[in-house]
Design a protein around this motif. Structure first.
Motif, PDB file in Angstrom:
ATOM      1  N   ALA A 155       0.855  -1.318   0.078  1.00  0.00           N
ATOM      2  CA  ALA A 155       0.205  -0.126   0.360  1.00  0.00           C
ATOM      3  C   ALA A 155       0.542   0.993  -0.136  1.00  0.00           C
ATOM      4  N   GLU A 156       0.136   2.658  -0.715  1.00  0.00           N
ATOM      5  CA  GLU A 156       0.857   3.679  -0.617  1.00  0.00           C
ATOM      6  C   GLU A 156       1.886   4.482   1.293  1.00  0.00           C
ATOM      7  N   ALA A 157       0.896   4.006   2.019  1.00  0.00           N
ATOM      8  CA  ALA A 157       1.445   3.934   3.788  1.00  0.00           C
ATOM      9  C   ALA A 157       2.324   3.103   3.615  1.00  0.00           C
ATOM     10  N   ALA A 158       2.057   2.038   2.761  1.00  0.00           N
ATOM     11  CA  ALA A 158       3.325   1.368   3.744  1.00  0.00           C
ATOM     12  C   ALA A 158       4.644   1.133   2.791  1.00  0.00           C
ATOM     13  N   ALA A 159       4.692   1.865   1.759  1.00  0.00           N
ATOM     14  CA  ALA A 159       6.149   2.075   0.664  1.00  0.00           C
ATOM     15  C   ALA A 159       6.722   3.876   1.564  1.00  0.00           C
ATOM     16  N   LYS A 160       5.761   4.175   1.812  1.00  0.00           N
ATOM     17  CA  LYS A 160       5.920   5.710   2.766  1.00  0.00           C
ATOM     18  C   LYS A 160       6.806   5.516   3.621  1.00  0.00           C
ATOM     19  N   ALA A 161       5.980   4.771   4.496  1.00  0.00           N
ATOM     20  CA  ALA A 161       6.465   4.006   6.050  1.00  0.00           C
ATOM     21  C   ALA A 161       8.082   3.192   5.588  1.00  0.00           C
ATOM     22  N   VAL A 162       8.378   2.718   4.355  1.00  0.00           N
ATOM     23  CA  VAL A 162       9.516   2.104   4.254  1.00  0.00           C
ATOM     24  C   VAL A 162      10.775   3.596   3.981  1.00  0.00           C
ATOM     25  N   TYR A 163      10.089   4.034   2.533  1.00  0.00           N
ATOM     26  CA  TYR A 163      10.649   5.098   2.783  1.00  0.00           C
ATOM     27  C   TYR A 163      11.703   6.041   3.474  1.00  0.00           C
ATOM     28  N   ASP A 164      10.099   7.409   4.464  1.00  0.00           N
ATOM     29  CA  ASP A 164      11.145   7.343   5.837  1.00  0.00           C
ATOM     30  C   ASP A 164      11.864   6.851   6.463  1.00  0.00           C
ATOM     31  N   ILE A 165      11.683   5.463   6.802  1.00  0.00           N
ATOM     32  CA  ILE A 165      12.344   4.413   8.179  1.00  0.00           C
ATOM     33  C   ILE A 165      13.994   4.867   7.267  1.00  0.00           C
ATOM     34  N   ALA A 166      13.698   4.466   6.005  1.00  0.00           N
ATOM     35  CA  ALA A 166      15.138   4.231   5.126  1.00  0.00           C
ATOM     36  C   ALA A 166      16.125   5.166   4.879  1.00  0.00           C
ATOM     37  N   ARG A 167      15.485   6.073   4.924  1.00  0.00           N
ATOM     38  CA  ARG A 167      15.893   7.685   4.953  1.00  0.00           C
ATOM     39  C   ARG A 167      16.876   8.324   6.311  1.00  0.00           C
ATOM     40  N   SER A 168      17.132   7.688   7.504  1.00  0.00           N
ATOM     41  CA  SER A 168      16.250   8.101   8.480  1.00  0.00           C
ATOM     42  C   SER A 168      17.940   7.493   9.630  1.00  0.00           C
ATOM     43  N   TYR A 169      17.819   7.936  10.743  1.00  0.00           N
ATOM     44  CA  TYR A 169      17.484   6.731  11.784  1.00  0.00           C
ATOM     45  C   TYR A 169      16.775   6.470  12.130  1.00  0.00           C
ATOM     46  N   ASN A 170      16.197   5.311  13.036  1.00  0.00           N
ATOM     47  CA  ASN A 170      15.429   5.180  14.013  1.00  0.00           C
ATOM     48  C   ASN A 170      15.748   4.305  15.367  1.00  0.00           C
ATOM     49  N   ASN A 171      14.317   4.324  15.371  1.00  0.00           N
ATOM     50  CA  ASN A 171      13.910   3.863  16.966  1.00  0.00           C
ATOM     51  C   ASN A 171      14.176   1.621  16.326  1.00  0.00           C
ATOM     52  N   LEU A 172      14.069   1.344  15.867  1.00  0.00           N
ATOM     53  CA  LEU A 172      14.266   0.125  15.404  1.00  0.00           C
ATOM     54  C   LEU A 172      14.393  -1.017  16.881  1.00  0.00           C
ATOM     55  N   GLU A 173      15.225  -0.766  17.658  1.00  0.00           N
ATOM     56  CA  GLU A 173      15.942  -1.124  18.848  1.00  0.00           C
ATOM     57  C   GLU A 173      15.738   0.191  19.908  1.00  0.00           C
ATOM     58  N   ALA A 174      14.981   0.823  19.883  1.00  0.00           N
ATOM     59  CA  ALA A 174      15.635   2.176  21.186  1.00  0.00           C
ATOM     60  C   ALA A 174      13.888   2.382  21.885  1.00  0.00           C
ATOM     61  N   ASP A 175      13.780   2.021  23.128  1.00  0.00           N
ATOM     62  CA  ASP A 175      13.327   2.569  24.255  1.00  0.00           C
ATOM     63  C   ASP A 175      13.424   3.981  24.254  1.00  0.00           C
ATOM     64  N   LEU A 176      12.310   4.847  23.476  1.00  0.00           N
ATOM     65  CA  LEU A 176      12.096   6.218  22.975  1.00  0.00           C
ATOM     66  C   LEU A 176      12.225   7.387  24.421  1.00  0.00           C
ATOM     67  N   GLU A 177      11.242   6.006  25.217  1.00  0.00           N
ATOM     68  CA  GLU A 177      10.872   6.725  26.603  1.00  0.00           C
ATOM     69  C   GLU A 177      11.852   6.741  27.851  1.00  0.00           C
ATOM     70  N   THR A 178      12.538   5.647  27.676  1.00  0.00           N
ATOM     71  CA  THR A 178      13.314   5.183  28.585  1.00  0.00           C
ATOM     72  C   THR A 178      15.320   5.601  28.354  1.00  0.00           C
ATOM     73  N   GLY A 179      14.948   5.800  26.805  1.00  0.00           N
ATOM     74  CA  GLY A 179      16.586   5.200  26.120  1.00  0.00           C
ATOM     75  C   GLY A 179      17.217   4.492  26.499  1.00  0.00           C
ATOM     76  N   THR A 180      17.000   2.991  26.639  1.00  0.00           N
ATOM     77  CA  THR A 180      17.078   2.134  26.458  1.00  0.00           C
ATOM     78  C   THR A 180      17.277   1.142  26.169  1.00  0.00           C
ATOM     79  N   ARG A 181      17.545  -0.204  25.468  1.00  0.00           N
ATOM     80  CA  ARG A 181      17.685  -1.346  24.641  1.00  0.00           C
ATOM     81  C   ARG A 181      16.357  -1.511  24.613  1.00  0.00           C
TER      82      ARG A 181
END
Length: 470
Positions: free
Chosen positions: A100-126
């Motif tokens: 879907a276009e929304a899924a393709a856009k999500a891939v594009y956005d994540i591919a061109r940026s750092y992201n929180n793949l294995e990071a807890d944004l609230e605690t700052g831990t893995r």
């Protein structure tokens, strides 16, 4: 015609790089690829001249054109977009589900940026990459826990290795299926380190067959859904609930390899009977595995949902790292699940679901539009007809008995290329088109052609016929 006196007339790489049209080649293919193509073209013409060939143009132009042909051939061997005019919605050879276009856009956005793949944004831990999927699976299908791996075979293998390594897994003989690419359930069980215990017959397996097979070395029951074929006639098999009750009565887990991954009730939409993941969980399956790129309509992946303790054990298994998904798959799957959470929107925006449920009137209108564009540009000798029939299919090993009503454009040239030659030209063209061929007709099925592709498809057909006539 220019006739070289000897091989010294062959142009240098520098001369070819200074050719006025080389800049456009570099822009499209890159400098290294262009230079390598020039070297290959020079050697090709060196061999031809040695054998007495005469160049059809000044030798510089002949070598340059040969290099351009090399680059085009190379480009055709890489991964490229294809217009699917086969009528098979989840076409394994053509990449299965379109995002879907929304899924393709999500891939594009994540591919061109750092992201929180294995990071807890609230605690700052893995944290775990599975967390991005688990919450959505709970919301969409009510699963207590979930994890994602790189395909469904990997999810099945990991589930078996987690709960039954070195012990017996009981499976009906009628479920020892082979999936695409000659991967077979018995071989997946073997590679997981488990022992296959077959029960019943191909067409009839009773609950008592499972009961008789239970013993001290039994570790799990496995139900492999026959998603890519059907046995009809004199058949019997226990319900999933009966298998779950039997397994639980003996303290064993039931693994349901559902395969197709239907999260939407397609039967209610008139598409066909296909068990949903929610139904498997409600029937008592402890682990349900399914594909992300079939009826779910997302990226290639294998998803496991079910009992939290078993799913957590799968995540911690040593093999889990070898079959884990990357950030782009997780981004696409997350966006697809968000769409599934809103069923009307999912049917509109997920291409697989939209193509499977699109009213025949809309498919026929698209076929008529395509036929009209072709009639405007093709000579009278090419017969063009719009045919409505039931030749479209869901594909991808899903709903094998279900035929979808569709509308196709049939092309029958009175002279010129054969349908098979025309199909070859379309596959190799720009854009690439994958049609069907039946007897003396080339068939363009409109159910799998997007509205936005109709004009490009018409242009590709016109060019293929024009090229053939030159």
């Amino acid at each position: 015609m220019h006739e070289p006196k000897d091989l010294r007339d062959l142009p240098s790489i520098t001369a070819l790089l200074n050719h006025p049209e080389t800049a456009s080649l570099v822009l499209r293919f890159g400098p290294q690829a262009v230079t390598e193509a020039f070297r290959e073209a020079v050697e090709t013409w060196r061999q031809r001249l040695t054998e007495g060939a005469m160049p059809p143009a000044p030798l510089l132009e002949a070598v340059w054109q040969e290099a351009e042909a090399v680059l085009r051939r190379t480009a055709r061997t890489g991964l490229r977009p294809v217009i699917n005019a086969t009528g098979v919605i989840v076409h394994t050879n053509l990449g299965r589900s379109v995002l879907a276009e929304a899924a393709a856009k999500a891939v594009y956005d994540i591919a061109r940026s750092y992201n929180n793949l294995e990071a807890d944004l609230e605690t700052g831990t893995r944290s775990s990459r599975h967390a991005h999927i688990a919450d959505r699976l709970r919301r969409v299908i009510g699963a207590e826990a979930g994890a994602v791996f790189n395909n469904n075979a990997a999810a099945v293998m990991l589930a078996l290795a987690t709960v039954a390594k070195g012990r017996e897994v009981i499976v009906s003989r009628g479920q020892l299926v082979e999936i695409g690419g000659s991967f077979r359930v018995p071989e997946v069980i073997e590679q997981s380190g488990c022992i296959l215990r077959e029960v019943g017959a191909t067409n009839r397996t009773h609950l008592r067959d499972y009961e008789r097979a239970l013993g001290e070395n039994s570790a799990a029951l496995l139900r492999a859904h026959q998603s890519n074929y059907r046995i009809i006639g004199f058949t019997t098999e226990p319900s999933l609930k009966e298998l779950a009750d039997l397994a639980h009565a003996h303290g064993l887990p039931l693994i349901d390899d559902l395969g197709s991954g239907a999260l939407v009730d397609l039967a209610a939409l008139g598409v066909g009977e296909e068990p949903t993941v929610a139904e498997s969980l409600a029937a008592g399956a402890d682990i349900v595995t399914f594909s992300g790129d079939k009826l779910l309509g997302g990226p290639q992946c294998g998803i496991a949902v079910g009992r939290p303790d078993l799913i957590e054990a799968m995540k911690k298994h040593p093999l889990a790292r070898a079959v884990r998904c990357g950030k782009l798959t997780i981004a696409a799957l997350s966006a697809t699940l968000d769409l599934i959470a809103d069923p009307p929107r999912a049917l509109r925006e997920i291409p697989t679901l939209r193509a499977a449920t699109e009213p025949i009137e809309e498919v026929a209108a698209r076929a008529e539009q395509l036929a009209g564009l072709l009639r405007e540009s093709l000579p009278a000798g090419v017969q063009i007809a719009v045919v409505r029939d039931t030749s479209a299919r869901v594909g991808g090993g899903s709903l094998p008995e279900q035929e979808l009503e569709t509308a196709s454009v049939y092309l029958t040239p009175s002279d010129g290329p054969s349908p098979n030659e025309l199909a070859r030209r379309l596959r190799l063209g720009e854009p690439s088109v994958y049609p069907r061929v039946h007897r003396d007709a080339l068939i363009l099925d409109a159910r799998t052609v997007f509205n936005s592709q109709v004009e490009d498809l018409a242009g590709a057909v016109i060019r293929a016929l024009t090229e053939a006539g030159e």
